[in-house]
Every structure is written in structure tokens, then in C-alpha cells.
Design a protein around this motif. Sequence first.
Motif, PDB file in Angstrom:
ATOM      1  N   ILE A  26       1.010  -1.116  -0.037  1.00 20.71           N
ATOM      2  CA  ILE A  26       0.125  -0.029   0.008  1.00 20.71           C
ATOM      3  C   ILE A  26       0.870   1.238   0.001  1.00 20.71           C
ATOM      4  CG2 ILE A  26      -1.549   1.492   1.462  1.00 20.71           C
ATOM      5  CD1 ILE A  26      -2.965  -0.904   2.027  1.00 20.71           C
ATOM      6  N   GLU A 271      -9.613  -4.869  -4.984  1.00 20.33           N
ATOM      7  CA  GLU A 271      -9.078  -4.130  -6.173  1.00 20.33           C
ATOM      8  C   GLU A 271      -9.583  -2.786  -6.449  1.00 20.33           C
ATOM      9  OE1 GLU A 271      -8.591  -6.633  -9.605  1.00 20.33           O
ATOM     10  OE2 GLU A 271      -8.127  -4.733 -10.956  1.00 20.33           O
ATOM     11  N   GLU A 273     -10.054  -0.818  -4.003  1.00 20.79           N
ATOM     12  CA  GLU A 273      -9.212   0.125  -3.067  1.00 20.79           C
ATOM     13  C   GLU A 273      -7.796   0.201  -3.517  1.00 20.79           C
ATOM     14  OE1 GLU A 273      -9.817  -1.996   0.699  1.00 20.79           O
ATOM     15  OE2 GLU A 273     -11.905  -1.763   0.658  1.00 20.79           O
ATOM     16  N   LYS A 274      -7.396  -0.697  -4.320  1.00 23.94           N
ATOM     17  CA  LYS A 274      -5.968  -0.610  -5.065  1.00 23.94           C
ATOM     18  C   LYS A 274      -6.069   0.445  -5.822  1.00 23.94           C
ATOM     19  CE  LYS A 274      -2.730  -3.033  -7.390  1.00 23.94           C
ATOM     20  NZ  LYS A 274      -2.206  -4.487  -8.251  1.00 23.94           N
ATOM     21  N   GLU A 275      -6.872   0.356  -6.448  1.00 20.38           N
ATOM     22  CA  GLU A 275      -7.323   1.436  -7.812  1.00 20.38           C
ATOM     23  C   GLU A 275      -7.394   3.056  -7.178  1.00 20.38           C
ATOM     24  OE1 GLU A 275      -6.812   1.297 -11.097  1.00 20.38           O
ATOM     25  OE2 GLU A 275      -6.268  -0.784 -10.493  1.00 20.38           O
ATOM     26  N   TYR A 277      -6.089   3.737  -4.226  1.00 19.24           N
ATOM     27  CA  TYR A 277      -5.061   4.264  -3.359  1.00 19.24           C
ATOM     28  C   TYR A 277      -3.844   4.775  -4.537  1.00 19.24           C
ATOM     29  CZ  TYR A 277      -6.077   1.030   0.769  1.00 19.24           C
ATOM     30  OH  TYR A 277      -6.511   0.518   1.793  1.00 19.24           O
ATOM     31  N   LYS A 278      -3.904   4.131  -5.650  1.00 14.62           N
ATOM     32  CA  LYS A 278      -3.028   4.617  -6.720  1.00 14.62           C
ATOM     33  C   LYS A 278      -3.479   5.869  -7.011  1.00 14.62           C
ATOM     34  CE  LYS A 278      -2.730   0.470  -9.463  1.00 14.62           C
ATOM     35  NZ  LYS A 278      -2.909   0.281 -10.660  1.00 14.62           N
TER      36      LYS A 278
END
Length: 722
Positions: A26, A271, A273-275, A277-278
Motif C-alpha cells: 500500500i 481491487e 481500493e487498490k485503484e 490508493y493509486k
Amino acid sequence: RRYDTLAAARNWTPKSNGSFDTPFNITEIFGENTLQLEDLKERLPKVVWQDLKKTMGEGEQLNSEVADAVAVAMKDWATEKGATHYTHWFQPLTGLTAEKHDSFITPNQGGGALAEFSGKELIQGEPDASSFPSGGLRQTFEARGYTAWDPTSPAFIIENQNGSYLCIPTAFASWTGEALDHKTPLLRSVEALDKQAKRALALFDVDAKRVSSTVGCEQEYFLIDQEFYYRRPDLMTAGRTLVGAKPPRGQELDDHYFGSISERVLSFMLEAEKELYKLGIPVKTRHNEVAPSQFEIAPIFETANIAADHQQLMMITLKRVARIYGFECILHEKPYDGLNGSGKHLNWSMSTSSGMNLLEPGDNPHDNMQFMFFFAAILKAVYEHQDLLRISIAHAGNDHRLGANEAPPAIISAYIGDQLEDIVNQLLNGGMRESKQGGLLGLGTPVLPSLPKHAGDRNRTSPFAFTGNKFEFRAVGSSQSISFPIVVLNTIVADAIDKLCTTLEKEMEDNNSLEEALGSVLKDSLSESHDIIFNGDGYSEEWEKEAEKRGLLNLRTTMDALPKLTDKKNIDLFEKHRVLNDREIHSRQEIWAEQYLTTINIEADTTEAMAKTMIYPAAVRYMNELAENVERVDKLGLATTGSSSMLNKVNDGLNDLNKALEQLREEVLEVGDEDIIDRATHVKDKVIPAMNDIRDAVDFLERHTADDYWPLPVYREMLFVK
Ligand code: ADP
Ligand code: MG
């Protein structure tokens, strides 16, 4: 065919493991796709950086050399990351976001190509935006609006496996400088609040560089398997089910709320959340919500402007990533009748640039005075402008929630908790303490209970609740842009601070100490506005009666609220603080009424089409079967009671349906072409009830038609297959 859909949904398997084939960290990916200030700083000459920082931190104007340097830095950053295009990313009054991509590439003389991007292109764009709603602000001969870079919100990159592009957050205005979007008034309201809050803080001897509102939103949404979604014309065109009988089991068992998250949903969440975060969006919490297939995601709060941009990005990202997992993400306020709808709690506070939360009760008398000042200002603001708060959340979708016994009522009131109410009462009846202490009613002295720190808020029925160090505006709809609610909060609070400051300053000129002056100012203000405080059950019938006695507004629907937007009081307010002018306010009213009308018209047409082309034929087929059966049974000399009774029921349903359809047609034809407010009101009063009658007939038929004839996925399938 319906059973094929069901099987397909049940047998869903991931096409790949998404991006989880490669593990990630993260802290490494956070903000990877936003142009962080640190990156920009590294890429800019020192003087340019300093100029830019001023612009961002203190709202100063940007000159063209700085813009050119920033443009080059931005382009380099984006192309290094593989971006080939850029777009001014803006928020027209549709409530959605808009983008038109331009390539960085400029062909050169030698037949090659060069990546170019100038300060001019960064600062200003000219999308051919004639199709966006302008509510009369743009004549067709000057149809072009222009977009202008907002340096206070970071640029970011949107990517998929085939490429990526740079998005530059921008405002969108007409050539005459009138705001055609949500961002411009938001930025203006931030200025208005900053000005008044700093003025107040100065009276408390606090020297703040900048004050901004802070915002954190709790976004609720539903997920549905795409197999079902694409078999429901209503979900596809209207975002909600227009027909559909309540399932035998909905949310009664309370087994979904905070329940363990299913494998497929969890994959989607991780997924998404990952986007996020980016993109530098600090998402923090996720959980199952009350209704089956309903969920919530919430980020950590940010300054208002960035939070509003991030909120739009969050909705886009949820929708985009859901599809990768075979879901459709539904943001509508009321996708399913009889189940909880979705909202978006908007947590709001004010903070200085050095991080002092103005709604954090203090540890000492001085801080508590300051807290009480801002707290009283907010109560005054909410009391004086209930109508605006109500209008800021008014749209067709939200009408299904507000006042519908599940979400906050349509009456705007403020929950402040028992301890603060006690303090307010002491301030109001403070005669005794005033004489005893001589000063500010003993505020902060041992006589007065110390202010609650993060009071537990157990009241879920209030539309506007103080939750320890912030207010939570709970009536905001799940699908809407949060910008206008923030604009309203910022502006009405700025105005209340302004008025309280003016009296306070006057009192202090008369040689009263701050304590003395504040004592009388707070007392006067709170006694005027304390009717807005309500700590009880907002869903109860008694509250409706009590609110009426207190003279509070109860604007049940969008069309009860929206006409008030152009009341003189509201135009004066927005003009005084330079947030919206008269024309901008009228244009918004027109656009939102038009949107309401269009939404209901689409729903009406869809309801009609589904009832005629899907439901009617299915019921007729079943009725034929029943009729045949009655004849045969009769021929055999057996009793026909069972089949006849069923036959009659289906026949009744069909007759009711037919009647309701005729009624709807009549009402739709009566809409006419007069004033937009009149048309929208007609639709509310006549078309919606006719649609509801159709729904009743259809839902009756659903309960009486053979399941294998029924053409639409039903609630129990859509809600429980995950
Ligand atoms: P609660 O449990 O009262 O709902 P949380 O701490 O879970 O409170 O916060 C809910 C939302 O409120 C989150 O999005 C959070 O970032 C936001 N929030 C917290 N403090 C503030 C603040 N000072 N200003 C604006 N939003 C805030
Ligand atoms: Mg909350």
C-alpha cells in the motif's frame, strides 16, 4: 431463459485473478497515479515552485510563466508513466464528470512527432461543450464554455492495460465568467468560509493562514451480478427496479449488516481500493450494509475541494472495477423497494491549514469559547437555511429515502447530544452563573460541565448530527455529487460567522472583554436558533407534529424544495458571499427541475414498456394455460374451483394493469410545455402515482404468475446470488 441467467450468475468465475497476480504494498502504490506535490516540487525550479505553492495554499493567482513550467513538468511526469493523452476533467451540472481527450503529440516538420503541452493548454481549455446543461446561462451563439485549471486539486492518471491518460481537474465556466459546473461555486464557497472563519479566529487571537472545510464521505452502494442487471431494463435505464415484489426474506434477519464479506465481493473491494490508493484517495473502511448486497466504503477526510473530486473518482472507480468482477455497482438511492436505500453521509468540519479542527472541543476555557462560537454559528446557519440544506440533497432518487422511514426525514434539524444540549441550555438560562462569575457564564470554569470529547452518537435518525468533532450531514444521496451540499454548508456557515462576528466586534468596541461580549452574542444567537436542535427520534410521527409547531420546514419532495432556491433570501445570501449570482442560481434551479422531469419521464416510459412488452405477455400466457385447464377440468366433470380462482386473480391483475397503464399515458400526455417548475410538479403529483399503480398491479401479477413464465429476474435472485 430466466433460469439460464440464474445459472450463469451462480456459476460465475473470475476470468483472471485481476491485478492480484502481483502482490502490492500500500505505502508504495499510494498516490502512484497522482502528481503529488513532492513530485511537482522536484520537477520545478525553486521560484516557480514557491509561486505555485502560494497559489495552492493561499488562493493566489497564477502567472503564465509558472503555468508553462508546471505544464512541462506535468507532461513529463505523465508521459514517463506512459500517458499519451490529457484531458481537462470537469464537473458539469449533470452531477457527473466530463472529459475530452487530446493527444500530447504534435507532428513536427521532419515527419516525426513531439510531445507538447503548454501552460496555455494547462490553464485553459475549450471543449465544445454545447450539450451540457446551462440553464440559459449560455446562448447558442456563445455555446462554448471554457475549462480552467484548478491547481488546488492534484492531477492524476487513469489507466487500464491498454494505455493511460492525464486528467487535469478543472472548473467549467461560460465566456461571461458564469459557473457552468459544480467546482467553481465550491471554490468560491471555500474562499467565503476562509474569509469569515479567519476573521473570527482573529478575535480569539488565532492567526490562521487558511481555513478550509474538511469533508469525509461514507458511500453506500449495491452490487448485482451483471447477468441479472442486463435482464432488467429498469436497472439499466433508470438505475432502480421499477417493478418487483418484495421477497419473503429481505433484510429482516439483520444478517447482512457487518457480516463477513463474500469471496467475490471481497475481491472486488480489494481491487477497487487498490485503484483508489493509486489515485491517492485515502480509503479507510469497508463493510456490509443493512440490505442484502449493500455495502459501504469510506475514506479519511480531506479538504473540501479535493474530497469532492475524490468522491467523483470513487464513484467512477467502483463502477469500473465492479464490471471486472461481473458485477454492476448501483449507486441509486433506492434500487429496491422495501429494502434500505443508499445514502452518502457527508462528514463536515472546518480546519486551519496547520490542522486545528475548529469543531474539536478544547481542553481549556479559551478553546471552549472558540468551539462554542463556531458551534453556535453552525446551528444558526442550519436554522436560517433549512431550505437550502434540503434543496442541496433534492433530486428524484433521494425522494425515495427522505421521510420514507428509513433515512433521515425531510425535516432538517440538528442533533447535538445531551451534554451539549445541556450546555446550550445553561448558556440560555445562564443568568445565575453570569452573576456569579461575572464573565462568560462560567464557560470553561468548574461550574460548567466540560465539553464532551467524541460523544457517542447513538442517534441515527437525525439528518444533521454532531458526532464529537464534526457534523455529519446524513441526508445526502448516494448517487449525487457532494459539491452543492458542501457549497451550501460553507456558505451558510460563512454567513452565520459573518453576522456573529459583526455583533461581537461591535460589543468589543464598546469595551467589553471577549468573554463578556461572547456571552451575550451566544445567548442571543442560541435563543434564536435553538428550535433547530432535536435529539429525539427523527422517524417518529410526534417529531413531524413537534417540528410543525416549532415552525420548521418539512419539504417532502424535490419539487417542494427546489422552487425555494430562488427565494430572495437565498439569492441575497449567495450574492453577498460571491458564491453564485442571480443568473447562476436561476440556471441551477432550471437544470435541476429539468433533470427531475427527465428522470421521471424515463422511469415512466420504462415502466410502461416493461409492463406492456414483458409483464403483460407473460401473464397472458399463463392465463391461457389456466383457462385451458379450467375448460378441461370442467369437461372431466371435476371441480374447477382452484384453477378458476387463479384464473380470476390473474385476470384481475391484468385488468388493473391495463387501467393503470391508461392512466399513466393520460398523465404523461398532460405534461404540456409550460414553465419547467409546473411541468416537474405535475409529474410529481400525477405521473409518479400512476407509475406506482402500475407497480402494484405488476407485483400482484408476479405473485400469481407461474415462475417459469416470469421474464424478469426477481428480488430473491438479484439480492442473494453473489
Ligand atoms: P463515525 O464513527 O462517527 O461515523 P468515523 O471516524 O468513522 O466516524 O468517520 C466517518 C467519516 O468522517 C470518515 O470519512 C472520516 O474521515 C470523516 N471525518 C472524521 N473527522 C472529520 C473531520 N474533522 N472533518 C470531516 N470529516 C471527518
Ligand atoms: Mg459515520
